[in-house]
Enzyme design. Structure first.
Site, short mmCIF file in Angstrom:
data_model
loop_
_atom_site.label_atom_id
_atom_site.label_comp_id
_atom_site.label_asym_id
_atom_site.label_seq_id
_atom_site.Cartn_x
_atom_site.Cartn_y
_atom_site.Cartn_z
N HIS A 21 0.83 -1.21 0.00
CA HIS A 21 0.00 0.00 0.00
C HIS A 21 0.87 1.26 0.00
O HIS A 21 0.66 2.17 -0.82
CB HIS A 21 -0.91 -0.01 1.23
CG HIS A 21 -1.82 1.18 1.32
ND1 HIS A 21 -3.10 1.18 0.82
CD2 HIS A 21 -1.63 2.41 1.87
CE1 HIS A 21 -3.66 2.35 1.03
NE2 HIS A 21 -2.79 3.12 1.68
N GLU A 22 1.83 1.30 0.89
CA GLU A 22 2.68 2.49 0.99
C GLU A 22 3.61 2.63 -0.20
O GLU A 22 3.95 3.75 -0.61
CB GLU A 22 3.47 2.47 2.30
CG GLU A 22 2.61 2.45 3.56
CD GLU A 22 1.61 3.59 3.63
OE1 GLU A 22 1.87 4.67 3.03
OE2 GLU A 22 0.55 3.42 4.26
N HIS A 25 1.82 4.68 -2.80
CA HIS A 25 1.97 6.12 -2.57
C HIS A 25 3.37 6.59 -2.96
O HIS A 25 3.54 7.61 -3.63
CB HIS A 25 1.72 6.45 -1.10
CG HIS A 25 0.30 6.25 -0.65
ND1 HIS A 25 -0.78 6.77 -1.32
CD2 HIS A 25 -0.21 5.61 0.44
CE1 HIS A 25 -1.90 6.44 -0.68
NE2 HIS A 25 -1.57 5.74 0.39
#
Length: 455
Positions: A21-22, A25
């Protein structure tokens, strides 16, 4: 040992999903030229970190293992900080609104992409699972009233092919959330002299497909159980009631007190319900029928007397392997990810409107329990679990709740429509409300988890 394995499986699953997920980003932020100061797995105080790359980005592990974050250069966090012209161009709030939307949306998108990749690999490799063959239901159940008698193979639901047991459950869960009647096509063995199979269709009304507890034994409440193999005895322990009755490994139980025994589970239940009560058995041994009388010993468990004969029951199920060509595997994975996402949103909507019970909200304890169970079953099942949780994480982060990615996307969408950013005061108020809502949801989820463990 099981507790340690459960914790390890949970940490591996959660850690990998947070990192993916990170990384979503982080990668899009770098692509947009935004300066990334820190990439943290975990929240709170940093307990270990190293700096890498031309920007000397800090890669960190923080003390709280739930979650993670990417910290970008943001003048809102240090309003008095004097930035050079080069850093000012790379500061997050100076990016166009479309770039900010891309950076924020990349986290959930990475979770959906991970799920698609895992499902694609599994469908291509081949997923072994129980066939959708039904056991004989209890007479008071919806399935019995609809005509299920045991041994039927489910081939389709509302015209959509059923590939295996998990697909059967998945389709019925979807129909339950949509409150739609299920027309189930069955293939039955023909008992007549011609042999072969015959087809029939049963109907499960929408009123029977409740959404009270889809996490529990949803199919069992309908009377739809997985068919087991015939009752064959395994190891017979010395000194037990089974050995004293002359039972032998390899014996097949045909009848108990004159009644046909459907499968191993049914025989176990009969024994447990008959402490110190003689049971007349008809066995099949080396092709010959043999009679035996066994009296289960009475033992006390949790304050209740149950029967025990100290005989292992060999219990198996019919298995199928679901496999697809590469292109078809990717297509199926995309459809599964999309359907799962929509189903979760519909279910959440029904919980909010009161149409579904809040018991369907699960928390970290239930997720950890499932992580341990799937890890013990095997790698294929565990990877499928990670894909499902990855979809859940992506959906949750897209909810329009401030402090989540979805809340930021809501603010940026308003900025696109109005031409100006949301005021700092509105942002701070929304953040407080968002934190309060998330804490409430977490308390409900943990309470449900504890109730499930107790019951």
């Amino acid at each position: 040992m099981n507790l340690l394995q459960t914790l390890l499986a949970f940490m591996v699953a959660l850690g990998s999903l947070v990192i993916i997920h990170e990384l979503g980003h982080y990668s899009i932020a770098r692509l947009c030229g935004v300066k990334v100061l820190r990439f943290s797995v975990g929240m709170g105080k940093v307990i270990y970190s190293r700096k890498f790359g031309p920007d000397q980005t800090e890669w960190a592990i923080s003390i709280l293992p739930l979650g993670g974050y990417v910290k970008m250069l943001d003048k809102r966090e240090q309003p008095d900080l004097q930035l050079s012209d080069a850093d000012l161009k790379r500061e997050f709030t100076n990016q166009s609104v479309w770039r900010r939307i891309a950076i924020v949306a990349a986290g959930p998108a990475a979770n959906f992409l991970l799920a698609i990749l895992i499902f694609s690999g599994l469908y291509w490799y081949g997923v072994p699972e129980p066939a959708a063959r039904l056991r004989a239901p209890a007479e008071q159940t919806v399935a019995f009233q609809a005509g299920v008698r045991g041994g039927e193979l489910v081939t389709a639901i509302n015209g959509k092919a059923v590939q295996g047991w998990s697909d059967l459950r998945w389709q019925l869960v979807q129909l339950s959330v949509e409150k739609t009647t299920a027309k189930i096509d069955l293939e039955r063995a023909n008992d007549g002299p011609a042999g072969g199979n015959r087809m029939s269709t049963i109907t499960i009304p929408s009123t029977a497909l409740g959404t009270d507890d889809l996490e529990g034994d949803f199919l069992g409440k309908l009377g739809l159980g997985l068919a087991r193999s015939k009752t064959t005895l395994g190891r017979v322990e010395a000194g037990g009631a089974g050995q004293q009755a002359g039972l032998q490994s390899g014996d097949r139980i045909l009848t108990v007190n004159g009644n046909v025994v459907a499968d191993g589970d049914a025989f176990v239940n009969l024994v447990r319900a008959s402490p110190a009560t003689a049971l007349n058995l008809t066995l099949l041994r080396a092709g010959q029928e043999v009679a035996a009388i066994v009296t289960p010993a009475s033992i006390v468990r949790e304050g209740k007397s149950i029967g025990q004969i100290k005989v292992e029951i060999a219990s198996g199920v019919e298995m199928v392997t679901l496999r697809a060509a590469p292109v078809q595997a990717v297509s199926q994975a995309v459809v599964r990810t999309w359907d799962s996402s929509i189903l979760q949103l519909k279910m959440l909507g029904k919980v909010i409107t009161g149409e579904a019970s809040i018991k369907n909200i699960s928390g970290p304890i239930t997720i950890a329990d499932y992580a341990g169970q799937t890890a013990r079953i095997g790698l294929v099942t565990y990877l499928g679990f990670i894909a499902a949780i990855s979809i859940g994480l992506g959906v949750m982060n897209l909810l329009p709740i401030p402090v989540l990615d979805g809340g930021l996307l809501m603010y940026y969408s308003l900025e696109v429509l109005t031409g100006r950013p949301v005021s700092e005061r509105v942002g701070q108020l929304g953040q407080r409300l968002g934190i309060g809502l998330l804490m409430t949801l977490m308390m409900v989820a943990v309470f449900n988890d504890i109730v499930r463990l107790v019951t």
